[in-house]
Design a protein around this motif. Structure first.
Motif, PDB file in Angstrom:
ATOM      1  N   TRP A  46      -0.112 -20.102  -7.256  1.00  0.00           N
ATOM      2  CA  TRP A  46       0.320 -19.692  -8.596  1.00  0.00           C
ATOM      3  C   TRP A  46       0.870 -20.884  -9.351  1.00  0.00           C
ATOM      4  N   LEU A  47       0.307 -21.152 -10.532  1.00  0.00           N
ATOM      5  CA  LEU A  47       0.720 -22.279 -11.361  1.00  0.00           C
ATOM      6  C   LEU A  47       1.686 -21.830 -12.445  1.00  0.00           C
ATOM      7  N   ASP A  48       2.778 -22.570 -12.561  1.00  0.00           N
ATOM      8  CA  ASP A  48       3.655 -22.468 -13.724  1.00  0.00           C
ATOM      9  C   ASP A  48       3.465 -23.813 -14.407  1.00  0.00           C
ATOM     10  N   CYS A  49       2.587 -23.817 -15.382  1.00  0.00           N
ATOM     11  CA  CYS A  49       2.064 -25.058 -15.929  1.00  0.00           C
ATOM     12  C   CYS A  49       2.563 -25.263 -17.348  1.00  0.00           C
ATOM     13  N   GLY A  50       3.234 -26.385 -17.574  1.00  0.00           N
ATOM     14  CA  GLY A  50       3.729 -26.706 -18.910  1.00  0.00           C
ATOM     15  C   GLY A  50       3.559 -28.184 -19.196  1.00  0.00           C
ATOM     16  N   ARG A  53       6.414 -30.038 -16.880  1.00  0.00           N
ATOM     17  CA  ARG A  53       6.539 -29.774 -15.447  1.00  0.00           C
ATOM     18  C   ARG A  53       5.415 -28.851 -14.985  1.00  0.00           C
ATOM     19  N   ILE A  54       4.876 -29.161 -13.821  1.00  0.00           N
ATOM     20  CA  ILE A  54       3.852 -28.312 -13.206  1.00  0.00           C
ATOM     21  C   ILE A  54       4.388 -27.900 -11.847  1.00  0.00           C
ATOM     22  N   VAL A  55       4.486 -26.598 -11.624  1.00  0.00           N
ATOM     23  CA  VAL A  55       5.003 -26.082 -10.367  1.00  0.00           C
ATOM     24  C   VAL A  55       3.922 -25.209  -9.730  1.00  0.00           C
ATOM     25  N   VAL A  56       3.701 -25.398  -8.425  1.00  0.00           N
ATOM     26  CA  VAL A  56       2.747 -24.583  -7.675  1.00  0.00           C
ATOM     27  C   VAL A  56       3.556 -23.724  -6.715  1.00  0.00           C
ATOM     28  N   ARG A  57       3.260 -22.423  -6.734  1.00  0.00           N
ATOM     29  CA  ARG A  57       3.973 -21.500  -5.853  1.00  0.00           C
ATOM     30  C   ARG A  57       2.966 -20.686  -5.059  1.00  0.00           C
ATOM     31  N   ARG A  58       3.450 -20.138  -3.938  1.00  0.00           N
ATOM     32  CA  ARG A  58       2.642 -19.263  -3.095  1.00  0.00           C
ATOM     33  C   ARG A  58       3.491 -18.060  -2.732  1.00  0.00           C
ATOM     34  N   ILE A  59       2.870 -16.904  -2.664  1.00  0.00           N
ATOM     35  CA  ILE A  59       3.574 -15.693  -2.245  1.00  0.00           C
ATOM     36  C   ILE A  59       3.407 -15.558  -0.740  1.00  0.00           C
ATOM     37  N   VAL A  60       4.534 -15.530  -0.032  1.00  0.00           N
ATOM     38  CA  VAL A  60       4.537 -15.382   1.419  1.00  0.00           C
ATOM     39  C   VAL A  60       5.501 -14.256   1.762  1.00  0.00           C
ATOM     40  N   LEU A  98      -2.191 -18.012 -12.991  1.00  0.00           N
ATOM     41  CA  LEU A  98      -1.098 -18.516 -13.819  1.00  0.00           C
ATOM     42  C   LEU A  98       0.108 -17.608 -13.637  1.00  0.00           C
ATOM     43  N   LEU A  99       1.229 -18.212 -13.337  1.00  0.00           N
ATOM     44  CA  LEU A  99       2.463 -17.466 -13.126  1.00  0.00           C
ATOM     45  C   LEU A  99       3.227 -17.404 -14.438  1.00  0.00           C
ATOM     46  N   LEU A 100       3.477 -16.204 -14.902  1.00  0.00           N
ATOM     47  CA  LEU A 100       4.234 -16.018 -16.135  1.00  0.00           C
ATOM     48  C   LEU A 100       5.696 -15.812 -15.770  1.00  0.00           C
ATOM     49  N   SER A 172      -4.066 -25.030 -21.543  1.00  0.00           N
ATOM     50  CA  SER A 172      -4.372 -26.447 -21.781  1.00  0.00           C
ATOM     51  C   SER A 172      -3.935 -27.290 -20.606  1.00  0.00           C
ATOM     52  N   CYS A 173      -2.734 -27.005 -20.090  1.00  0.00           N
ATOM     53  CA  CYS A 173      -2.227 -27.734 -18.935  1.00  0.00           C
ATOM     54  C   CYS A 173      -3.142 -27.524 -17.727  1.00  0.00           C
ATOM     55  N   SER A 174      -3.565 -26.285 -17.493  1.00  0.00           N
ATOM     56  CA  SER A 174      -4.435 -26.032 -16.333  1.00  0.00           C
ATOM     57  C   SER A 174      -5.775 -26.742 -16.505  1.00  0.00           C
ATOM     58  N   GLN A 175      -6.294 -26.807 -17.729  1.00  0.00           N
ATOM     59  CA  GLN A 175      -7.549 -27.541 -17.968  1.00  0.00           C
ATOM     60  C   GLN A 175      -7.374 -29.029 -17.710  1.00  0.00           C
ATOM     61  N   GLU A 176      -6.229 -29.569 -18.134  1.00  0.00           N
ATOM     62  CA  GLU A 176      -5.975 -31.006 -17.930  1.00  0.00           C
ATOM     63  C   GLU A 176      -5.992 -31.377 -16.455  1.00  0.00           C
ATOM     64  N   ILE A 177      -5.525 -30.482 -15.603  1.00  0.00           N
ATOM     65  CA  ILE A 177      -5.474 -30.800 -14.171  1.00  0.00           C
ATOM     66  C   ILE A 177      -6.704 -30.291 -13.411  1.00  0.00           C
ATOM     67  N   GLY A 178      -7.673 -29.753 -14.167  1.00  0.00           N
ATOM     68  CA  GLY A 178      -8.933 -29.347 -13.559  1.00  0.00           C
ATOM     69  C   GLY A 178      -8.906 -28.007 -12.856  1.00  0.00           C
ATOM     70  N   VAL A 179      -7.998 -27.113 -13.265  1.00  0.00           N
ATOM     71  CA  VAL A 179      -7.871 -25.814 -12.628  1.00  0.00           C
ATOM     72  C   VAL A 179      -8.390 -24.730 -13.561  1.00  0.00           C
ATOM     73  N   VAL A 180      -9.217 -23.855 -13.017  1.00  0.00           N
ATOM     74  CA  VAL A 180      -9.676 -22.675 -13.733  1.00  0.00           C
ATOM     75  C   VAL A 180      -8.999 -21.476 -13.079  1.00  0.00           C
ATOM     76  N   PRO A 181      -7.992 -20.877 -13.758  1.00  0.00           N
ATOM     77  CA  PRO A 181      -7.289 -19.743 -13.136  1.00  0.00           C
ATOM     78  C   PRO A 181      -8.171 -18.513 -13.047  1.00  0.00           C
ATOM     79  N   GLU A 182      -7.904 -17.704 -12.031  1.00  0.00           N
ATOM     80  CA  GLU A 182      -8.657 -16.446 -11.847  1.00  0.00           C
ATOM     81  C   GLU A 182      -8.031 -15.344 -12.651  1.00  0.00           C
TER      82      GLU A 182
END
Length: 182
Positions: A46-50, A53-60, A98-100, A172-182
């Motif tokens: 999960w991306l919190d992309c701005g 700051r870019i933060v990657v999270r995972r649900i565990v 994308l994490l809102l 825009s942030c996700s595009q800059e880093i080459g990520v296509v969110p589902e």
């Protein structure tokens, strides 16, 4: 089948393959909606992309855990992408959502007349500026499943609003880093 005298690595491989098959069969027995929900949350990063700051999270196990963080202040798109690729290189799974975060959205509990139920989305769109500081054209919105109260002839729901500017920045942030969110 394992041959007599098989090594530890071969035994582990057979056991791992068995459990992978078995868990797949168990998941296959679940209703479709539960299967999708279980796969989606656990398998996505999960991306919190701005812009800063870019933060990657995972649900565990129901908990949202930060697994990578990048200070993107003063980085151009190429530098952001390199930093992101390095940060997630060893993480399993490369599917993203994308994490809102609550700070980026507006949530309002509403009670409306039961009569609006048939055209609820249109009513909310028309009156969004009454419930939020935004115009309808400036936001994306959705709502929880409405709960009708026949006695009071009212409908309770939660309205979730995301400003389009925030969504545009995240995409825009996700595009800059080459990520296509589902």
């Amino acid at each position: 089948m394992l041959r007599r005298g098989a090594g530890s690595a071969e035994r582990q491989s057979v056991v791992r393959d068995f459990f992978r098959w078995w868990s797949g069969e168990l998941v296959g027995a679940l209703p479709v909606l539960l299967r999708r929900k279980a796969r989606l949350g656990a398998s996505l990063l999960w991306l919190d992309c701005g812009s800063s700051r870019i933060v990657v999270r995972r649900i565990v196990k129901g908990q949202i855990n930060e697994v990578a963080s990048i200070d993107a202040t003063a980085m151009d798109a190429a530098a952001k992408r390199l930093a992101f690729d390095a940060a997630v290189a060893k993480l399993p799974g490369k599917r993203y959502g994308l994490l809102l975060s609550p700070e980026k959205t507006l949530r309002r509990a509403l009670t409306l007349p039961l009569a609006v139920r048939e055209n609820l989305r249109q009513v909310l769109r028309f009156e969004i500026d009454r419930y939020t500081p935004y115009r309808a054209d400036d936001v994306y919105f959705d709502y929880s499943a409405p709960v009708p109260d026949a006695a009071s002839k009212m409908l309770a729901l939660n309205l979730l609003v995301l400003p389009r500017a925030v969504a545009t920045e995240m995409l825009s942030c996700s595009q800059e880093i080459g990520v296509v969110p589902e």
